[in-house]
Write a protein that holds these residues in place. Sequence first.
Motif, short mmCIF file in Angstrom:
data_model
loop_
_atom_site.label_atom_id
_atom_site.label_comp_id
_atom_site.label_asym_id
_atom_site.label_seq_id
_atom_site.Cartn_x
_atom_site.Cartn_y
_atom_site.Cartn_z
N UNK A 254 0.85 -1.20 0.00
CA UNK A 254 0.00 0.00 0.00
C UNK A 254 0.88 1.24 0.00
N UNK A 255 0.26 2.36 -0.24
CA UNK A 255 1.01 3.60 -0.46
C UNK A 255 0.24 4.77 0.14
N UNK A 256 0.98 5.75 0.61
CA UNK A 256 0.35 6.99 1.08
C UNK A 256 0.95 8.13 0.28
N UNK A 257 0.06 8.92 -0.34
CA UNK A 257 0.51 10.10 -1.08
C UNK A 257 0.16 11.33 -0.24
N UNK A 258 1.13 12.18 -0.04
CA UNK A 258 0.88 13.45 0.67
C UNK A 258 0.99 14.58 -0.35
N UNK A 259 0.04 15.52 -0.33
CA UNK A 259 0.13 16.72 -1.18
C UNK A 259 -0.16 17.90 -0.25
N UNK B 185 11.69 5.26 6.04
CA UNK B 185 11.24 6.25 7.05
C UNK B 185 10.36 5.53 8.06
N UNK C 154 3.57 20.69 -2.88
CA UNK C 154 4.61 19.66 -2.86
C UNK C 154 3.92 18.31 -2.68
N UNK D 280 4.67 13.86 -1.78
CA UNK D 280 5.60 12.80 -1.40
C UNK D 280 4.82 11.47 -1.42
N UNK E 84 4.95 7.56 -0.04
CA UNK E 84 5.61 6.60 0.86
C UNK E 84 5.00 5.22 0.59
N UNK F 209 0.89 -1.84 -5.84
CA UNK F 209 1.56 -0.52 -5.86
C UNK F 209 3.05 -0.68 -5.57
N UNK G 284 -3.38 17.52 2.04
CA UNK G 284 -4.18 16.30 1.79
C UNK G 284 -3.30 15.08 1.97
N UNK H 170 -3.48 10.88 1.02
CA UNK H 170 -4.27 9.92 0.23
C UNK H 170 -3.75 8.51 0.43
#
Lengths: 34, 460
Positions: free
Chosen positions: A1-6, A26, B329, B331, B333, B364, B394, B396
Amino acid sequence: STIVLVWEAPEGREGWEFGVGVGEKVKVGQGLGR
Amino acid sequence: ASEAWRRTPTKWYPLPWFVGAMLLVLVQWRRTVRKEAEVHVDGDGHEVVRLRGPWQVHILGALPLRNLSRVWGYLNSLELPLWFRPYGYKIYASLFGCDLSEIEPSDLHAYPSMGAFFYRALKPGARPIDASAPLVSPADGTVLHFGKVEGARVEQVKGLTYSLDALLGLEDQSGKRTRVRRAEADLGKRKEIEVVDDEEFANVNGIEYSLNQLIGGAGSTPSTPVTPSAPSHPTTQRSSSASTSATESTDEEFPTDPKAYSTPSSRDRHPSPQKHGERIDASVVEPDRSIQETLSHDVSVAKEMGVSPTLQRTRSTYGATVRPGNALYFMVVYLAPGDYHRFHSPTAWVVEKRRHFMGELFSVSPYVAKRLENLFVLNERVALLGRWRHGFFSMIPVGATNVGSIKINFDQQLRTNLRHPRRSRPPPGTYEEATYSAASPILNGQPLSAGEEMGGFCLG
């Protein structure tokens, strides 16, 4: 799984600076930049 | 000309091989240019996402990923015999590099199934929060990519980008989504073939919503009453050198006396049950939590955000426009199978709404992320939208085949990895939206401080 931060942050000299590298492991709570 | 046409003798001779080869190259080049230039856009010229990439990607796309994920989840929810648990989990831990010394409870018999072990918690203090950093990692994992959002395009990995609007849910002015069946760029000239401004119906959880209701018109504010939210379970604590990163603020800016705010009447504190088609408020109601308790939590988050809660009535922009001198910006993870799979708040912020996209469940892993264009826009995900001290924020969580379920502690309505037969699958980009404005009497959303546990990924 993945977490995208914007997020929105100041740019330029005083602006956001990443403190980690691609491929770096991390942990929760570790600073990502300043 | 007709005379010449009739009288000129026709002379046949074999073409030299390289002329034929040149012709083939020319034809292939023209097809490639046409293919690259081909852009699927909707009414406003925004990209409509579709599966693209090398052949491996199309094989993935043909698999029944959702069913595989549900079977995987079912198998991992089966109760394991007591005697087997320590052996089973130790094998898993050695295979995937889990650190069993930091899990809570540490007795492996306490985890009835693999799914429960996968969703394990950590000992309090296991992850000290770096109080000097404005932003901390929301999860254990590997930094897949990061950078600045240029022209509303987010870079997935070097060379592959996807649109921020598609990731977070695009709303044009009218709030209605127009869909273009297909538009083809004809060597640079964009030719809209057909524009369909339709009210497509998406069947979500067996209830039919019009698309417009589903995504909610732009600019409409949720008219939902306020209720306190459930306390999130901070399994981590701020490190001892915690210096409040918020700008020093005087207390009158952060009154904790309920009279200072227009607190809700008791009726407002329990939002009416969701009627069909209304905007969903997914806040978790905690009836026995006093307004005082809620206020003090919200005020502490407002302090960490460095803003006065009383001025928080304004809604933040959702990435549409950023303040002058600011930029967006991003990122990414990636959480590996052996990582701790709960996620925490990366900073002090207020989650105002969430958009659940019932997408695909492609893997993913970095291998797929490098090959499958628009991966994060195709996959099932929950876009949490809100604001932090510098404006838009945000987070996601994106699901995958083996971890198709996403849990948000403060959202009682969210159901992910739903079963919907192929024929009624909502088109890519359709989402179900809910607000959390009932979660906090003063911040108009769910307030979170850095390191607070927010939820996690579950198997299947």
